[in-house]
Design an enzyme around this catalytic site. Sequence first.
Site, short mmCIF file in Angstrom:
data_model
loop_
_atom_site.label_atom_id
_atom_site.label_comp_id
_atom_site.label_asym_id
_atom_site.label_seq_id
_atom_site.Cartn_x
_atom_site.Cartn_y
_atom_site.Cartn_z
N CYS A 408 0.82 -1.22 0.00
CA CYS A 408 0.00 0.00 0.00
C CYS A 408 0.85 1.26 0.00
CB CYS A 408 -0.96 0.00 1.18
SG CYS A 408 -0.14 -0.19 2.76
N HIS A 452 -1.97 0.61 7.14
CA HIS A 452 -2.32 0.91 5.76
C HIS A 452 -1.93 2.35 5.46
CE1 HIS A 452 -4.32 0.09 2.06
NE2 HIS A 452 -5.25 1.03 2.22
N ASP A 468 -8.17 5.47 -2.45
CA ASP A 468 -7.26 4.39 -2.06
C ASP A 468 -6.84 3.60 -3.28
OD1 ASP A 468 -5.81 2.47 -0.91
OD2 ASP A 468 -7.38 1.74 0.43
#
Lengths: 674, 305
Positions: A408, A452, A468
Amino acid sequence: MKAYGLIPRNSLAWLLIAQIVVLLPQLPRLPFWVAVLWLSCALWRIQIQRMRWGYPGIISKVIALMVVVVGVFTSQGTLIGLDAAVMLLLLLFMLKLLEMRTPRDALVVIYLGFFIVATAFLFNQSIFLAFYQCFSMLVLVAALVGLQQTPGRNDPARAFRTGSVLMLQAIPLMLVLFVLFPRIGPLWAVNAPGSQARTGLAESMAPGDVADLARSGELAFRASFDGDIPAHRDLYWRAMTLTRFDGRRWSHSSFSSAGPPGDWQPRGEQLDYRIVTRASHQPWLFSLRGASSEDEQVLMTQDFMVRAKRPISQAMAYRVSSRPQSLLDPDGLDPLQRRINLSLPEGSDPRSRAWAAQLRETHDDDAALVQALLTHFNREPFHYTLRPDLLGQHTNDQFLFDTQRGFCAHFAGAMTFVLRAAGIPSRVVAGYQGGEVNPRGDYVLVHQFDAHAWVEAWLPGQGWVSVDPTFQVAPERIERGLQEAMRGEGSFLEDSPLAGARFRSIGWLNNMRLAWDDVNYQWQLRVLGYESERQLEFFRRWLGTTDWQRIGIFLLVAVAIVMLPLALWTLRPQKRSNDPRKQAWNQLNNRLKRLGLQARNGEGPRDWQARLVAALPGQKSQLNAFFDDYVMLTYGHSGGKPDKMLTSNLTKKRRALQRCLPRKLPPGATRVLD
Amino acid sequence: MRDALNEALRAVDQVLLGKQQAVRLAVACILAKGHLLIEDLPGMGKTTLSQALARVMGLSYQRIQFTSDLLPGDILGTSVFDRNNAQFVFHPGPIFAELILADEINRATPKSQSALLEAMEEGQVTVDGATRPLPDPFFVIATQNPVSQSGTFALPESQLDRFLMRLSLGYPSMAAERSLLLGDARKIRLDRVEPVLNRQQLHALQQAVPDITASEAIVDYILRLVSRTRESQVCSWGLSPRASLGLLAASRAWAMMENRGYVIPEDVQAVLPSVVSHRLRAIEDPSGHGGGGLAQWLLNEVPAV
């Protein structure tokens, strides 16, 4: 208690046991030589007891003290602060063994032991330690009891039993004081102990850092919602924004979080929840988007985060309300923020910049550009992995155009870079995503592997918008968590084969894990979290007042209510005997007591009889009849109880005597008694 | 036989005026087969008491004056070479008598003291490898002088424990002393005492003592007393099981002298001060043996019923 004399052998054994029990929870924090020092002190003390060695002289004591001080300094680097002070205390507690000559010195050691039991809670407040320290207290009390025993009656097991009874008697009082005793703020602040490095979010992020965090199965925090728990995909726990980029690392800038929260328009439904974090030694707190909190310990920041006023040194509970649909800074960014969120280092990642310029040409609208970027991540063969390739100098270029494999942090960092290059203010948000629902306690468990990073872009009219890129690449990560996302790769917690979270597929094991976690959570919430705020809430709810005077009265009343049965039990009149002779004796004496006639301490039956006859000459024959019978029955028989007829005779005589007793003593009788 | 016992008590009282309680305790001590330690000033009648007892009971009597140069052989006897028969012949010492008065026992060296005390405990003496039994009623009255302790060897606790009772006669009352001064000399009174009991009768009385009933209630009382001394913080140490056995035996003897077939708490209370006071030591008094106050404390502290 003898103030002089030697310490009996059994007491010394108890003392040594108590000392090791008290020291045990502290030893893992301390260097190895501390245990060696304890062993040598204990050995020396045993040799003193065996009269093999003598007590250390003044010179050896001074040397020992200096060694201890130097030892603390070398291992802690300082003599000031909580860690060093506690270590010094522990070491002196050990050395005190060598100075322990009389029972009075032993008392000092025991009292010190109680204090050291308390210091262990500065470093750890787990449920295990709490129970263990109850045991330590029990051993200390037993040692105290053992010290009071006479040499003739020195029974270690009995000391332990007496200690247990004392501890059990103290439990009701403990509960009352826990609930009602006012939580007074600390008189002075101490530095957080044990601030060694722990896993957790850091203030800066290079590609790969979050992937490291994802290898840890440790718990980050727990959250319980007042209403339903939102879906996994909506749980974006924001912790901090990363706005500064140096070509490789994204790091936090205090410029973007220093001030009070900017403009925002609350929108959408409100979520109320309570979060309990562990001691992270950092000020970051966790909240969903659009958060506000009335908690006193919590600050709101300019980037719409919540954070603690000082680094979190012990488990902390706080309440937050969030409205995730809210608009953040919708009316425009102030120039400083705009500059911060657009700045890029000179000369890095030329290919990405070129691509950003190209995108800017084709998309006029900012929102469309963002959408195009997301679509790019979705279409191109990007791969979500915990085992990314190492990147060289131009990390974003390499990632976007060459390797296309990342975690991520790679996606968020690269996307933010491109957005800034295209002139859209944007930043990386670090935090956690998702969490495991514990159905037992109805709360969400968030682990370190849920860490994250995602992107917030500022769009005119909409303010800060969360996007995202990871969701475009690996939607299962967002929908169901990391374990599902890594199923194919098998890299979930691959470095910690025993981490509980690995075994979620084994039903009973998982149930046990969740049940245990629930116990821990309730402990943190109800016992450790029972701080002044919650106590006041409790008072308001149950006592209807927060006035300290009235609470003080409640406290006293509750203590009295708890202690009264105990006191009655302890001070209860002599046990009712099941021996009919004894019963008759007690009944008669109770009756005589009302007349003001009472046997002297240790007075035998015949002497008592003689005095009674002198005091009550009118009842002489009945008195003699009863007493003769009583003495004959009690002392004239050896073994066993006398048969029923005889004892009922005794009862008859007692009744006959009691019938003819006067209501009041005739005047002058007391004079005869004296 | 009980009458004979009462007669004997009266006869001793005729010699030692105004000391009925002490005389009764001394007789109880003999009946319980225990040895007696009398601690008192010189001239209080210690010797008179022991001589009167010996005469009344019809016992053979020997007096040993303990001095610092007394040797064990002086007590037990020695073997002397007989030229005519060309062999060693044992000359028994003064200990071979039924009633011994060991006068001023703390003046002798520990070696001589222990020669006597071992004989008291074993009922026999061993000289030159040959074990010789002592006479059957064997009874020792030892005396100690509580003042002028210089040059003495105080009996250690372990040896004090061998004596069933410790008595103190004390000054006589004014009336008793008046009749003492007005009456005949002690020596004449003593000569006037006739044996009231004989050896067999004394033996039978001693045999009857253990048959006196001691109920569970009385045993419980004795246990309460003893355990109190062991647990309290007032005594340096508690009473030994030998002390509780002695207390029970003395209480039985006392009950017998009261013409009762069973023991009541008052019997225990009557003998307790003389049985326990020399075995106890107060914590505040690390060197002394003044257990009298402790005995009183104990009686007040422990419920009798």
